[in-house]
Write a protein that holds these residues in place. Sequence first.
Motif, PDB file in Angstrom:
ATOM      1  N   ARG A  21      37.402  33.633  37.316  1.00  0.00           N
ATOM      2  CA  ARG A  21      38.661  34.170  37.854  1.00  0.00           C
ATOM      3  C   ARG A  21      39.470  33.121  38.618  1.00  0.00           C
ATOM      4  O   ARG A  21      40.684  32.992  38.384  1.00  0.00           O
ATOM      5  CB  ARG A  21      38.363  35.392  38.717  1.00  0.00           C
ATOM      6  N   HIS A  25      43.100  31.778  37.356  1.00  0.00           N
ATOM      7  CA  HIS A  25      44.282  31.942  38.209  1.00  0.00           C
ATOM      8  C   HIS A  25      45.018  30.625  38.389  1.00  0.00           C
ATOM      9  O   HIS A  25      46.260  30.594  38.402  1.00  0.00           O
ATOM     10  CB  HIS A  25      43.910  32.509  39.577  1.00  0.00           C
ATOM     11  N   GLN A  43      45.385  39.556  36.074  1.00  0.00           N
ATOM     12  CA  GLN A  43      44.877  40.926  35.999  1.00  0.00           C
ATOM     13  C   GLN A  43      45.170  41.541  34.630  1.00  0.00           C
ATOM     14  O   GLN A  43      44.317  42.239  34.061  1.00  0.00           O
ATOM     15  CB  GLN A  43      45.487  41.774  37.111  1.00  0.00           C
ATOM     16  N   LEU A  46      42.682  39.998  32.120  1.00  0.00           N
ATOM     17  CA  LEU A  46      41.329  40.528  32.220  1.00  0.00           C
ATOM     18  C   LEU A  46      41.254  41.943  31.655  1.00  0.00           C
ATOM     19  O   LEU A  46      40.263  42.307  31.009  1.00  0.00           O
ATOM     20  CB  LEU A  46      40.866  40.501  33.679  1.00  0.00           C
ATOM     21  N   ALA A 213      41.222  42.035  43.650  1.00  0.00           N
ATOM     22  CA  ALA A 213      39.916  41.721  43.061  1.00  0.00           C
ATOM     23  C   ALA A 213      38.808  42.611  43.597  1.00  0.00           C
ATOM     24  O   ALA A 213      37.636  42.358  43.342  1.00  0.00           O
ATOM     25  CB  ALA A 213      39.552  40.246  43.263  1.00  0.00           C
TER      26      ALA A 213
END
Length: 295
Positions: A21, A25, A43, A46, A213
């Motif tokens: 992650r 990012h 987001q 994912l 998260a």
Amino acid sequence: MNIPIAGGQHGHFERLLGELRPKLHRYCARMTGSVFDGEDVLQESLAKAIEALPGAGPIANPEGWLFRIAHNTALDFLRRRAREKAYSDEDLDMIVDPANPTVDRQAASAGLHTFMRLPVTQRSSVIMMDVLGYSLQEISATLDTSIPAVKAALHRGRDRLRQIAHEPDDRPIPRLGAAERQLLNAYVDRFNARDFDAVRDMLAEEVRLELVARTRLNGRKEVGTYFGNYSRVRDWQLVPGFVENRPAILVRDPNDPAARPAYFILLAWQDGKLAAIRDFRHARYVADGAELLVL
């Protein structure tokens, strides 16, 4: 990384998502020019990956698979925003850009807004090689383009970054209106005093919380538990400021107030009441590369 993942191994895949992650990012934020837009794209990426996983079959290179999804999602975002073309009309000559540690450091330390001044193919290639450390072969596979095209994009992108480094930054200093400054200062003062009842009094009835998260909460009752969690730890000190020209609360370590803020919190107000909180405590990677300014 080259770990086969079958469609049903969700536990392993979720652990992999957690590990990747921050890296994903870094890519998304530099592609979009914003740590906030980068988190939104992450987001979305994912969610797409989790939705696609059951029908994907064995995935020989899950990291590359996730980066392709993130790259395509970032391009979709840029198209929606309509700020520039998705791809430039570069010719695909075989251009070899010699290894240059100074250029690599320059790219890694460049501000997010700087990357937005590169065409998308140059931007993605420079980010993947000079910021994230991928090879030409890995970049070629992720971007679904040829190695000569990647080399051309790297050459031109690095050259443009060198030019930008010598140009003045004439962006205006952000300003905060008196009313919003008063609300932000009141929230910070009450929070730092650990007067969480007074903080709860500032909440709108339908206040929304995103603990990035981690979880989402809605309404005064649910969001009230969030302050209870903060009351049990002492690793924070709030200061008002800006993140990417947006009013924000910067969170410092009280034992090291001179250090860069570890993370930040965004607040949204409606009719003098707190309508939304977006807290990055559990997504501290978002602060990487963010432009922070203390009021």
